[in-house]
Scaffold this active site. Structure first.
Site, PDB file in Angstrom:
ATOM      1  N   ASP A 145       1.048  -1.465  -0.199  1.00 55.40           N
ATOM      2  CA  ASP A 145       0.186  -0.212   0.022  1.00 55.40           C
ATOM      3  C   ASP A 145       1.124   1.255   0.333  1.00 55.40           C
ATOM      4  O   ASP A 145       1.512   1.072   0.165  1.00 55.40           O
ATOM      5  CB  ASP A 145      -0.836  -0.347   1.175  1.00 55.40           C
ATOM      6  CG  ASP A 145      -2.289   1.439   1.690  1.00 55.40           C
ATOM      7  OD1 ASP A 145      -2.463   1.222   0.537  1.00 55.40           O
ATOM      8  OD2 ASP A 145      -1.870   2.063   2.457  1.00 55.40           O
TER       9      ASP A 145
ATOM     10  N   GLU B 260       1.635   0.007  -5.034  1.00 50.31           N
ATOM     11  CA  GLU B 260       0.524   1.177  -4.906  1.00 50.31           C
ATOM     12  C   GLU B 260       1.449   1.804  -5.087  1.00 50.31           C
ATOM     13  O   GLU B 260       1.313   3.516  -4.466  1.00 50.31           O
ATOM     14  CB  GLU B 260      -0.713   0.718  -4.452  1.00 50.31           C
ATOM     15  CG  GLU B 260      -1.671   1.947  -5.068  1.00 50.31           C
ATOM     16  CD  GLU B 260      -2.152   2.508  -3.439  1.00 50.31           C
ATOM     17  OE1 GLU B 260      -2.973   2.614  -3.843  1.00 50.31           O
ATOM     18  OE2 GLU B 260      -1.826   2.789  -2.244  1.00 50.31           O
TER      19      GLU B 260
END
Length: 477
Positions: free
Chosen positions: A247, A271
């Site tokens: 993330d 990400e």
């Protein structure tokens, strides 16, 4: 030369008369009658063309319901997903967050509480208990699916209050058994966050300032990936996760992901939320990890929603230079809840976008809420089957205009490949293009038309696509 075309519906209602398409490109056609072939062309058995490619399922959406049952719900989906050609499932953050039973996991508190400790007013996570999660992972493995863990390394939430000399005030940076870390593993204090005795902040931008983890602290590295009891090793060796979705990787140096993967391996995707292909390329080359192809996502959004111009698809995307490092997608948990229309692809154009990523290079991700939507499900199953079989070989763009995009996958010696025709105009379109197939009948494997076509002795063929839709052509059985 005119190229024959046969609509199965036309056969029924016109006593086996068929239409011959002319070579014109404006949607007009001349009508002729010829005897239909025997038997009528049909789709080939696609299992003979297995190209070894598969797709990943993002197995959640924002604020999944009902609480405490998500792992059990996913367990009931496993057989269908495996049969549909999915080889990995990406799970939401599986450990306890500050929001307790309401947490989607992006406010991580205890990296080792998978739903077994009583903290933040709950024992199970929003998704269920540890035993539920272990059962899901086991079932996925028994059906040939890898399980990807969502890892949040940038920031922490839910710690106890302590005086922080580096900020000269109290901060919530104390994590121990009594304060947001009931497992007792990876206890933390203000020295493990920024600013500290090492530096003010990581290499990249701050996102969660007061509880921003410092990845240069040796004990943080030991607990996250280096040590025998590290998060990375525990997830892999004890919980049996197979890989990682990192993330918000803009929040720390790319070296962190590289160090993690060098230590424990497994599939990895970051990400890196940026529509710039050069920035994505820089990150994947530095980290060694795959990244979500936000450049592709935003090009699709611009082409289909904002500008209505398919020539935008000629622009730079990660999959074009690093196909093995590009994870393509049409929607995810963040884009679907974003009220900014520039950060999501409209419902009306989702299938066009999926047709694009499932016929081009890269590793496609299917969003749970799309696949489990009966409006899309059967069509997505068809596209996944096409991706896993005939979407192979070099890519050639045969025609590109604001309203039309035609791409050919040249296949291999044993695989015919395909031709994708995207049409975003308000009318039915036809266009004559060169194919790799001579004197062969073609059918639309997308099921968006019921026509069959015939190539000539040089491989020329007039293909068609419905208004605001697409077709995917390849050889018949």
């Amino acid at each position: 030369m005119k190229t024959p075309r046969l609509s199965l519906t036309t056969i029924i209602f016109t006593f086996f008369l068929i239409t011959i398409l002319s070579g014109c490109n404006n949607g007009d056609s001349d009508n002729y009658t010829v005897a239909p072939p025997e038997p009528l062309p049909g789709k080939a058995d696609l299992s003979q063309y297995d190209n070894g490619k598969r797709v990943m399922m993002q197995a959640f959406y924002w604020d999944v319901e009902p609480r405490f049952e998500w792992w059990e719900i996913l367990s009931r989906k496993i057989e269908d997903w495996a049969a549909s050609g999915i080889d990995r499932i990406w799970l939401p953050v599986a450990t306890k967050g500050q929001s307790g039973e309401f947490s989607m996991g992006y406010d991580p508190s205890d990296y080792f509480d998978f739903g077994e400790f009583d903290q933040h007013n709950t024992i199970p996570t929003r998704f269920g208990t540890r035993s539920d999660l272990e059962a899901l992972i086991g079932k996925a493995h028994n059906n040939g699916l890898e399980v990807i863990a969502d890892i949040v390394l940038n920031h922490n939430s839910g710690g106890g209050e302590e005086f922080n000399p580096y900020r000269n005030k109290n901060t919530h940076t104390l994590f121990n058994k009594d304060h947001g870390n009931a497992s007792g593993m990876f206890n933390r204090n203000y020295e493990d966050f920024h600013p500290n005795s090492i530096h003010e902040h990581d290499e990249e931008a701050l996102f969660f300032e007061e509880q921003d983890l410092c990845h240069h602290q040796s004990r943080v590295q030991e607990w996250l990936w280096k040590g025998e009891n590290s998060v990375a090793r525990y997830y892999k060796d004890i919980m049996k996760f197979d890989g990682w979705r990192f993330d918000y990787v803009k929040g720390y140096g790319s070296w962190v992901v590289k160090a993690w993967n060098d230590e424990v391996g497994g599939f990895s995707v970051g990400e890196y939320w940026d529509g710039s292909a050069p920035k994505l390329i820089e990150w994947v080359e530095a980290s060694g990890s795959a990244a979500f192809d936000f450049a592709c996502f935003y090009k699709l959004d611009e082409a289909l929603d904002r500008n209505n111009d398919l020539t935008i698809l000629e622009g730079d995307m990660l999959w074009k230079t690093h196909p093995d490092k590009a994870v393509t997608f049409v929607a995810n948990h963040d884009t679907e809840k974003d009220e900014n229309p520039e950060n999501n692809i409209s419902t009306a154009n989702k299938m066009l976008a999926y047709a694009y990523i499932l016929t081009h290079n890269g590793y496609p991700t299917i969003f749970y809420s799309d696949y489990e939507n009966e409006t899309y499900k059967s069509r997505l199953k068809d596209l996944i089957r096409i991706h896993n079989t005939m979407a192979t070989g070099p890519i050639e763009v045969l025609y590109s205009s604001p309203e039309e995009y035609i791409m050919r996958r040249n296949g291999t010696k044993d695989n015919p490949g395909l031709i994708l025709y995207m049409n975003i105009s308000s009318g039915h379109k036809q266009r004559t293009i060169p194919s790799n197939w001579k004197d062969q009948s073609l059918v639309d494997y997308s099921n968006n038309t019921s026509a069959w076509l015939m190539t000539d002795s040089e491989g020329q063929v007039t293909i068609e696509a419905p208004a605001r839709s697409f077709s995917i052509w390849s050889v018949s059985q």
